[in-house]
Design a protein around this motif. Sequence first.
Motif, mmCIF file in Angstrom:
data_model
loop_
_atom_site.group_PDB
_atom_site.id
_atom_site.type_symbol
_atom_site.label_atom_id
_atom_site.label_comp_id
_atom_site.label_asym_id
_atom_site.label_seq_id
_atom_site.Cartn_x
_atom_site.Cartn_y
_atom_site.Cartn_z
ATOM 1 N N LEU A 277 35.263 48.202 40.151
ATOM 2 C CA LEU A 277 36.652 47.724 40.117
ATOM 3 C C LEU A 277 36.710 46.196 40.096
ATOM 4 C CD1 LEU A 277 38.177 49.970 42.925
ATOM 5 C CD2 LEU A 277 38.697 50.156 40.473
ATOM 6 N N ALA A 278 37.757 45.682 39.488
ATOM 7 C CA ALA A 278 38.032 44.245 39.547
ATOM 8 C C ALA A 278 38.156 43.814 41.003
ATOM 9 C CB ALA A 278 39.332 43.940 38.806
ATOM 10 N N GLY A 279 37.659 42.635 41.312
ATOM 11 C CA GLY A 279 37.810 42.089 42.653
ATOM 12 C C GLY A 279 36.812 42.597 43.659
ATOM 13 N N GLY A 283 30.807 43.297 42.481
ATOM 14 C CA GLY A 283 30.992 43.747 41.100
ATOM 15 C C GLY A 283 31.305 42.617 40.126
ATOM 16 N N ARG A 284 31.380 42.983 38.834
ATOM 17 C CA ARG A 284 31.598 41.996 37.771
ATOM 18 C C ARG A 284 32.630 42.452 36.740
ATOM 19 N NH1 ARG A 284 27.058 38.628 37.304
ATOM 20 N NH2 ARG A 284 26.055 38.531 39.335
ATOM 21 N N PHE A 285 33.178 43.661 36.904
ATOM 22 C CA PHE A 285 34.060 44.204 35.869
ATOM 23 C C PHE A 285 35.539 43.913 36.149
ATOM 24 C CE2 PHE A 285 30.807 47.858 34.865
ATOM 25 C CZ PHE A 285 29.965 46.933 34.275
ATOM 26 N N ASN A 286 36.398 44.202 35.156
ATOM 27 C CA ASN A 286 37.846 44.034 35.309
ATOM 28 C C ASN A 286 38.571 45.376 35.372
ATOM 29 O OD1 ASN A 286 38.083 41.241 35.447
ATOM 30 N ND2 ASN A 286 38.275 40.985 33.232
ATOM 31 N N GLN A 353 48.467 43.716 49.004
ATOM 32 C CA GLN A 353 49.647 44.198 48.280
ATOM 33 C C GLN A 353 49.978 45.578 48.846
ATOM 34 O OE1 GLN A 353 46.865 43.208 46.386
ATOM 35 N NE2 GLN A 353 47.672 41.142 46.116
ATOM 36 N N GLU A 354 51.281 45.931 48.813
ATOM 37 C CA GLU A 354 51.648 47.218 49.404
ATOM 38 C C GLU A 354 51.623 48.349 48.378
ATOM 39 O OE1 GLU A 354 56.496 46.772 49.045
ATOM 40 O OE2 GLU A 354 55.588 46.936 51.048
ATOM 41 N N THR A 355 50.915 48.152 47.270
ATOM 42 C CA THR A 355 50.914 49.166 46.212
ATOM 43 C C THR A 355 49.532 49.786 45.995
ATOM 44 O OG1 THR A 355 50.542 47.441 44.562
ATOM 45 C CG2 THR A 355 52.825 48.090 44.967
ATOM 46 N N LEU A 356 49.538 50.988 45.369
ATOM 47 C CA LEU A 356 48.285 51.675 45.035
ATOM 48 C C LEU A 356 47.668 51.067 43.769
ATOM 49 C CD1 LEU A 356 46.571 54.069 46.047
ATOM 50 C CD2 LEU A 356 47.892 55.568 44.564
ATOM 51 N N GLN A 362 47.298 40.216 40.566
ATOM 52 C CA GLN A 362 47.399 40.342 42.028
ATOM 53 C C GLN A 362 46.021 40.449 42.665
ATOM 54 O OE1 GLN A 362 50.066 43.742 42.138
ATOM 55 N NE2 GLN A 362 51.720 42.499 42.978
ATOM 56 N N ILE A 363 45.104 41.148 41.972
ATOM 57 C CA ILE A 363 43.774 41.360 42.548
ATOM 58 C C ILE A 363 42.932 40.087 42.475
ATOM 59 C CG2 ILE A 363 41.621 42.683 42.370
ATOM 60 C CD1 ILE A 363 43.322 44.862 40.898
#
Length: 393
Positions: A277-279, A283-286, A353-356, A362-363
């Motif tokens: 996952l990004a962030g 890791g290194r991916f988006n 962030q309050e989202t899934l 944002q990340i």
Amino acid sequence: ESGITRPKGYNVSFHCNPEMEKHHFGVTHPMKPWRLTLSKSLIYSYGMSFAMDNYVSRAATYEELADFHSTDYLDFLGTVLPEPVPRDVENQNPDLKFNLGGSDCPLFEGLYDYCSMSAGSALDAARKICAKQSDIAIAWGGGLHHAKKAEASGFCYINDIVIAILELLRHHPRVLYIDIDVHHGDGVEEAFFSTDRVMTVSFHKYDPNNFFPGTGALDDNGPKNEQNPGAHHAVNVPLNDGITDEQYDMLFNTIISRIVEKFRPSAVALQCGADSLAGDRLGRFNLQVQGHGACVEFCKRMNLPLILFGGGGYTPRNVARAWTYETSIAIGCQDKISDVLPQHTPWRDQFRQETLFPTLEQILGEPRQNKNPPKRLQEIVNHVSEQLRFVQA
Ligand code: ZL4
Ligand code: CA
Ligand code: ZN
């Protein structure tokens, strides 16, 4: 009232062990078993436990671990004591046995229990699949793909995936193993190098000199000799920094469809390492939660018995998001869960962030540069297609 109901005629089982989550690799070590607690709490907050069979898994026995691992290694693993001061790489003890006790694979309190609990949840998942009591079995505490027969490697001591696949092979003629962790699934690949009953596929960041473990080149497809039935049964998809959901989805769907057509597996094991996952800290991916989950959705649509394993994942809030979304896909309630995290979610402030589904901005603020040109992705698809000409069900 969450609106999440049990799917009709379809069973999802969830295998975990709360004791496993209490272990610590050390304060600054990237692997945090606590991410499993955070994931489970988000899954339960969405009300998903009512739509699955929930099991507290037992620890695997010595004999079960010895199905894959050497007894020399297991005996040592069972007796080593934690070190008062963890060694770093520069300060490695030359008598370091089985690669145990370095900074990647430290010795900590309860190490053997931690390992046998991870393997126990994976093995319970495999047994529910073999008994046809589950259509999808989930073991987020498993997925430790680097462990070898007699060696710890990359935060992995016991290869729960190999042990679970060996169980599947007692009932299934052919098993497809897919690995979307950002690291190469070298331990699982090596374990099945000489059989044509398991096909392994790993998608990973590949840079032999700068990214662990350095194996998994496009043309590493299993030892090629006349006597080896396992030749051509290892597929590797080496990627560069910054790959996006769209590109990953295209590669995954194209490659997995062709493999299923040729290899005709009767069961699928998917390692869902969330460090792609990004962030992610390592890791290194988006990839976003949606793109990572699309792989699970694709596997579910193949309509074959499926085990979902965890794996890497070093930014706990994003690990929890991905494994929650993927649990909802297994159940089939992904359209019923809200993007806004439930108000009563424990540790809600951990999520920032309050989202899934936070946006890339944002990340990350600034997304990582994408170093995967379309031409290279086409080369990969072409190579795999050529390779599959040597594969027969
Ligand atoms: C750490 O901060 O690339 C370990 C490991 C411990 C605490 C303090 C010690 C400082 C990053 C990683 C020294 C750290 C030196 N601490 C780590 C060649 C390496 C030798 C070890 O997701 N040093 C080894 C393993 C990878 C290497 C990745 C992924 C597992 C999985 C499935 C395993 N090993 C260079 C690094 C830290 C640490 C910070 C670290 N280790 C990052 N990448 C590695 O595929 C679960
Ligand atoms: Ca991988
Ligand atoms: Zn990883």
